[in-house]
Design a protein around this motif. Structure first.
Motif, PDB file in Angstrom:
ATOM      1  N   LEU A 145       0.812  -1.219   0.000  1.00  0.00           N
ATOM      2  CA  LEU A 145       0.000   0.000   0.000  1.00  0.00           C
ATOM      3  C   LEU A 145       0.845   1.269   0.000  1.00  0.00           C
ATOM      4  CD1 LEU A 145      -2.980  -1.064   2.268  1.00  0.00           C
ATOM      5  CD2 LEU A 145      -2.977  -0.730  -0.204  1.00  0.00           C
ATOM      6  N   PRO A 146       1.957   1.345   0.763  1.00  0.00           N
ATOM      7  CA  PRO A 146       2.808   2.530   0.628  1.00  0.00           C
ATOM      8  C   PRO A 146       3.323   2.742  -0.793  1.00  0.00           C
ATOM      9  CG  PRO A 146       3.341   1.391   2.656  1.00  0.00           C
ATOM     10  CD  PRO A 146       2.371   0.512   1.916  1.00  0.00           C
ATOM     11  N   PHE A 147       3.729   1.681  -1.455  1.00  0.00           N
ATOM     12  CA  PHE A 147       4.176   1.834  -2.840  1.00  0.00           C
ATOM     13  C   PHE A 147       3.001   2.172  -3.761  1.00  0.00           C
ATOM     14  CE2 PHE A 147       8.212  -0.486  -1.857  1.00  0.00           C
ATOM     15  CZ  PHE A 147       9.083   0.416  -2.453  1.00  0.00           C
ATOM     16  N   GLY A 148       1.814   1.610  -3.464  1.00  0.00           N
ATOM     17  CA  GLY A 148       0.632   1.966  -4.250  1.00  0.00           C
ATOM     18  C   GLY A 148       0.299   3.440  -4.120  1.00  0.00           C
ATOM     19  N   TYR A 149       0.422   3.988  -2.908  1.00  0.00           N
ATOM     20  CA  TYR A 149       0.196   5.420  -2.678  1.00  0.00           C
ATOM     21  C   TYR A 149       1.217   6.247  -3.448  1.00  0.00           C
ATOM     22  CZ  TYR A 149      -0.395   9.855  -0.211  1.00  0.00           C
ATOM     23  OH  TYR A 149      -0.614  11.182   0.087  1.00  0.00           O
ATOM     24  N   ASP A 155       4.918   9.404  -8.678  1.00  0.00           N
ATOM     25  CA  ASP A 155       5.499   9.050  -9.972  1.00  0.00           C
ATOM     26  C   ASP A 155       5.719   7.542 -10.045  1.00  0.00           C
ATOM     27  OD1 ASP A 155       8.109   8.633 -11.792  1.00  0.00           O
ATOM     28  OD2 ASP A 155       7.077  10.457 -12.418  1.00  0.00           O
ATOM     29  N   ARG A 156       5.219   6.941 -11.103  1.00  0.00           N
ATOM     30  CA  ARG A 156       5.351   5.492 -11.252  1.00  0.00           C
ATOM     31  C   ARG A 156       6.772   5.088 -11.615  1.00  0.00           C
ATOM     32  NH1 ARG A 156      -0.227   5.831 -14.631  1.00  0.00           N
ATOM     33  NH2 ARG A 156      -1.612   6.004 -12.814  1.00  0.00           N
ATOM     34  N   ARG A 157       7.477   5.960 -12.329  1.00  0.00           N
ATOM     35  CA  ARG A 157       8.871   5.687 -12.665  1.00  0.00           C
ATOM     36  C   ARG A 157       9.729   5.648 -11.397  1.00  0.00           C
ATOM     37  NH1 ARG A 157      10.216   9.921 -16.494  1.00  0.00           N
ATOM     38  NH2 ARG A 157      10.221  11.187 -14.602  1.00  0.00           N
ATOM     39  N   LEU A 158       9.464   6.578 -10.476  1.00  0.00           N
ATOM     40  CA  LEU A 158      10.167   6.586  -9.195  1.00  0.00           C
ATOM     41  C   LEU A 158       9.870   5.314  -8.411  1.00  0.00           C
ATOM     42  CD1 LEU A 158      11.774   7.982  -6.909  1.00  0.00           C
ATOM     43  CD2 LEU A 158       9.634   9.099  -6.222  1.00  0.00           C
ATOM     44  N   PRO A 188       2.380  -2.360  -7.826  1.00  0.00           N
ATOM     45  CA  PRO A 188       1.748  -1.040  -7.845  1.00  0.00           C
ATOM     46  C   PRO A 188       2.251  -0.142  -8.974  1.00  0.00           C
ATOM     47  CG  PRO A 188       2.346  -1.629  -5.604  1.00  0.00           C
ATOM     48  CD  PRO A 188       2.974  -2.652  -6.501  1.00  0.00           C
ATOM     49  N   ALA A 189       3.461  -0.394  -9.469  1.00  0.00           N
ATOM     50  CA  ALA A 189       3.970   0.388 -10.602  1.00  0.00           C
ATOM     51  C   ALA A 189       3.620  -0.257 -11.938  1.00  0.00           C
ATOM     52  CB  ALA A 189       5.486   0.552 -10.484  1.00  0.00           C
ATOM     53  N   HIS A 190       3.734  -1.572 -12.025  1.00  0.00           N
ATOM     54  CA  HIS A 190       3.562  -2.256 -13.306  1.00  0.00           C
ATOM     55  C   HIS A 190       2.176  -2.078 -13.902  1.00  0.00           C
ATOM     56  CE1 HIS A 190       7.003  -5.396 -12.524  1.00  0.00           C
ATOM     57  NE2 HIS A 190       7.415  -4.147 -12.490  1.00  0.00           N
ATOM     58  N   PHE A 191       1.148  -2.382 -13.110  1.00  0.00           N
ATOM     59  CA  PHE A 191      -0.201  -2.397 -13.673  1.00  0.00           C
ATOM     60  C   PHE A 191      -0.683  -1.012 -14.114  1.00  0.00           C
ATOM     61  CE2 PHE A 191      -0.238  -6.477 -11.367  1.00  0.00           C
ATOM     62  CZ  PHE A 191      -0.656  -7.301 -12.408  1.00  0.00           C
ATOM     63  N   PRO A 192      -0.457   0.054 -13.347  1.00  0.00           N
ATOM     64  CA  PRO A 192      -0.830   1.377 -13.860  1.00  0.00           C
ATOM     65  C   PRO A 192      -0.056   1.768 -15.113  1.00  0.00           C
ATOM     66  CG  PRO A 192      -0.557   1.450 -11.478  1.00  0.00           C
ATOM     67  CD  PRO A 192      -0.045   0.118 -11.926  1.00  0.00           C
ATOM     68  N   LEU A 193       1.231   1.429 -15.188  1.00  0.00           N
ATOM     69  CA  LEU A 193       2.012   1.739 -16.386  1.00  0.00           C
ATOM     70  C   LEU A 193       1.420   1.029 -17.606  1.00  0.00           C
ATOM     71  CD1 LEU A 193       5.641   1.489 -14.937  1.00  0.00           C
ATOM     72  CD2 LEU A 193       4.587   3.562 -15.886  1.00  0.00           C
ATOM     73  N   LEU A 194       1.097  -0.253 -17.458  1.00  0.00           N
ATOM     74  CA  LEU A 194       0.519  -1.004 -18.569  1.00  0.00           C
ATOM     75  C   LEU A 194      -0.871  -0.484 -18.926  1.00  0.00           C
ATOM     76  CD1 LEU A 194       1.539  -4.673 -17.666  1.00  0.00           C
ATOM     77  CD2 LEU A 194       2.523  -3.206 -19.428  1.00  0.00           C
ATOM     78  N   LEU A 250      -5.590   2.907  -9.676  1.00  0.00           N
ATOM     79  CA  LEU A 250      -5.052   1.646 -10.172  1.00  0.00           C
ATOM     80  C   LEU A 250      -3.941   1.111  -9.285  1.00  0.00           C
ATOM     81  CD1 LEU A 250      -4.935   2.171 -14.030  1.00  0.00           C
ATOM     82  CD2 LEU A 250      -6.003   0.248 -12.865  1.00  0.00           C
ATOM     83  N   GLY A 251      -3.008   2.003  -8.924  1.00  0.00           N
ATOM     84  CA  GLY A 251      -1.895   1.559  -8.097  1.00  0.00           C
ATOM     85  C   GLY A 251      -2.367   0.993  -6.782  1.00  0.00           C
ATOM     86  N   ARG A 252      -3.308   1.700  -6.117  1.00  0.00           N
ATOM     87  CA  ARG A 252      -3.813   1.232  -4.831  1.00  0.00           C
ATOM     88  C   ARG A 252      -4.545  -0.093  -4.972  1.00  0.00           C
ATOM     89  NH1 ARG A 252      -7.471   5.184  -3.334  1.00  0.00           N
ATOM     90  NH2 ARG A 252      -9.106   3.975  -4.318  1.00  0.00           N
ATOM     91  N   ASN A 253      -5.418  -0.209  -5.980  1.00  0.00           N
ATOM     92  CA  ASN A 253      -6.218  -1.419  -6.106  1.00  0.00           C
ATOM     93  C   ASN A 253      -5.359  -2.643  -6.407  1.00  0.00           C
ATOM     94  OD1 ASN A 253      -8.511  -0.019  -5.532  1.00  0.00           O
ATOM     95  ND2 ASN A 253      -9.266   0.074  -7.621  1.00  0.00           N
ATOM     96  N   PHE A 254      -4.383  -2.491  -7.303  1.00  0.00           N
ATOM     97  CA  PHE A 254      -3.513  -3.630  -7.568  1.00  0.00           C
ATOM     98  C   PHE A 254      -2.616  -3.917  -6.374  1.00  0.00           C
ATOM     99  CE2 PHE A 254      -4.681  -3.055 -12.061  1.00  0.00           C
ATOM    100  CZ  PHE A 254      -4.916  -4.379 -12.400  1.00  0.00           C
ATOM    101  N   ALA A 255      -2.308  -2.875  -5.599  1.00  0.00           N
ATOM    102  CA  ALA A 255      -1.556  -3.106  -4.363  1.00  0.00           C
ATOM    103  C   ALA A 255      -2.384  -3.920  -3.379  1.00  0.00           C
ATOM    104  CB  ALA A 255      -1.143  -1.776  -3.737  1.00  0.00           C
ATOM    105  N   ILE A 256      -3.686  -3.607  -3.266  1.00  0.00           N
ATOM    106  CA  ILE A 256      -4.568  -4.351  -2.352  1.00  0.00           C
ATOM    107  C   ILE A 256      -4.603  -5.826  -2.740  1.00  0.00           C
ATOM    108  CG2 ILE A 256      -6.962  -4.654  -1.607  1.00  0.00           C
ATOM    109  CD1 ILE A 256      -7.283  -1.598  -1.994  1.00  0.00           C
ATOM    110  N   ILE A 257      -4.769  -6.092  -4.032  1.00  0.00           N
ATOM    111  CA  ILE A 257      -4.830  -7.476  -4.495  1.00  0.00           C
ATOM    112  C   ILE A 257      -3.491  -8.167  -4.277  1.00  0.00           C
ATOM    113  CG2 ILE A 257      -5.117  -8.935  -6.539  1.00  0.00           C
ATOM    114  CD1 ILE A 257      -7.139  -6.784  -7.511  1.00  0.00           C
TER     115      ILE A 257
END
Length: 434
Positions: A72-76, A82-85, A126-132, A361-368
């Protein structure tokens, strides 16, 4: 008519989209390589550090637990900064941790390395799915997810073969093999971050704007931001249901992955190199199955695909748990399990994408992924203890039982989804009639 595959539709994607899909898929290859450093060498680690399989199971569980806590911290971070960060931090910390594991002088340092590795790996999903999702059109999204899954499955399959080759050379040890994997990951991290910086625009790497204004978000205190995130999570029952499904399925899957080599060695009499090659072959079969699952998920309903995938695992693991089938049949069962369990991945990801607004997106994929990684934390110590205690039959029967629970949870999720769809249709019809 021949089914449409991702490669048939490549002209529909821009160069930027193709680059993002390729780089994210490669990052997942590295990520999954790091995740399965221990299973191919459990026996070697047990002898070198003087610890039991159950203790090594705890070490693998520590990695999964740290991964879970930092989803969740990475999803936030991915949704708000920034997803690249997020991707860069994940690749950097996880790679540094691999080197710490390679040169760990004691079991305690090995545990520290596993914990830091779990934290680093936590940023990937949390980074991969929003980027895709932002880089690809909706009609190709499950296929994009499946390319990532395909390369991730190859990443799972790489360490067993790599260790088998390296350990076959005189004078080379598991430490050198792990360090070489870390060196590859470091090189890939540099190439990926440079490519994102130069060739991928902020439309993909920057977070989506939420409905709240920037001024409103800036005025929120840290405590209020946390409360807001918690309320948003609780307001997403569909995503929470998928997280529960991920937890159950992951517990069974990681139990099988962690101890497949032990099963083949102790239960079916295979040599270490043959058992490791079987584990790698499982993931290669799974890689192909992920691509098939992505294509089927884009063309048909995701629910039945998930259901059939988990149901087949129940039957096959049940056969393995008997320890009475021929060794060649056991290898065949594991290969089929490697394929059938992988079919559900893209389907589950597409369900999650459909339940998400672009800003979460980042949060939801982080939850899963919390569900997935909780399973990866629970499975190694749980099944390691069962193997050390009641034995292999009980341990793998338990894996089959948890797979059956995944079928039950899938049926529950699909029934709830059907109820929600019917309610939405009813409300829509009433609105039109007014």
């Amino acid at each position: 008519m021949r089914p449409v595959s991702l490669t048939d539709r490549l002209p529909d994607l821009s160069r930027e989209s193709l680059l993002v899909v390729s780089l994210v898929g490669g990052a997942e290859f590295v990520n999954h390589t790091y995740l399965v450093l221990f299973p191919p060498i459990l026996g070697i680690l047990s002898e070198e550090f003087g610890v039991s399989l159950a203790m090594l199971g705890i070490a693998m569980g520590v990695q999964g637990g740290a991964n879970t806590l930092f989803q969740l911290p990475f999803g936030y971070l991915a949704d708000n900064y920034d997803r690249r960060l997020t991707l860069g931090l994940s690749l950097g910390l996880s790679t540094a941790s691999v080197f710490l594991i390679a040169f760990a002088p004691t079991f305690e340092i090995l545990l520290v390395g596993q914990a830091l590795l779990g934290i680093g790996i936590a940023g990937h999903h949390p980074a991969h799915f929003p980027l895709l999702a932002d880089a690809t059109p909706e009609n190709l999204r499950a296929r994009a997810f499946s390319v990532r899954g395909f390369l991730g499955s190859l990443g799972f399959g790489f360490p067993p073969v790599f260790f088998a080759v390296i350990l076959g050379f005189r004078g080379l040890s598991w430490r050198g093999a792990v360090a070489l994997i870390g060196a590859f990951g470091a090189l890939y991290a540099v190439v990926t971050l440079v490519a994102f910086q130069r060739y991928v625009g902020e439309g993909v790497t920057a977070p989506e704007a939420s409905e709240a204004s920037e001024d409103d978000s800036d005025s929120l205190s840290r405590r209020e931001s946390v409360h807001q995130e918690c309320r948003a999570i609780l307001a997403s029952p569909g995503v929470l249901a998928l997280a529960l499904l991920a937890l159950v399925a992951s517990t069974a899957s990681w139990g099988l992955t962690s101890y497949a080599v032990v099963l083949l060695q102790q239960g079916y009499g295979l040599a270490l190199d043959a058992a490791n090659l079987t584990l790698s072959a499982m993931f290669v079969v799974g890689a192909v199955a992920v691509l098939v699952g992505g294509d089927l998920s884009d063309r048909f309903s995701a629910g039945p695909l998930i259901l059939g995938s988990y149901a087949s695992v129940v039957v096959l693991v049940g056969l393995l748990a008997t320890l009475s089938i021929p060794a060649l049949a056991a290898v065949g069962c594991l290969l089929v399990v490697g394929g059938t369990r992988a079919l559900a991945g893209p389907a589950r990801s597409k369900l999650a994408d459909g339940l998400s607004a672009r800003s979460d997106l980042g949060r939801n994929f982080a939850i899963i992924t919390v569900g997935t990684m909780t399973g990866s934390a629970l499975a190694p110590p749980l099944f390691g203890a069962l193997i050390e205690g009641p034995g292999l039959r009980v341990a793998f029967a338990a894996i089959g039982g948890i797979s059956a629970l995944a079928v039950a949870v899938t049926l529950f999720v699909l029934s709830r989804q059907g109820d929600e769809n019917r309610e939405s249709a009813r409300v829509g019809a009433e609105t039109e009639s007014e």
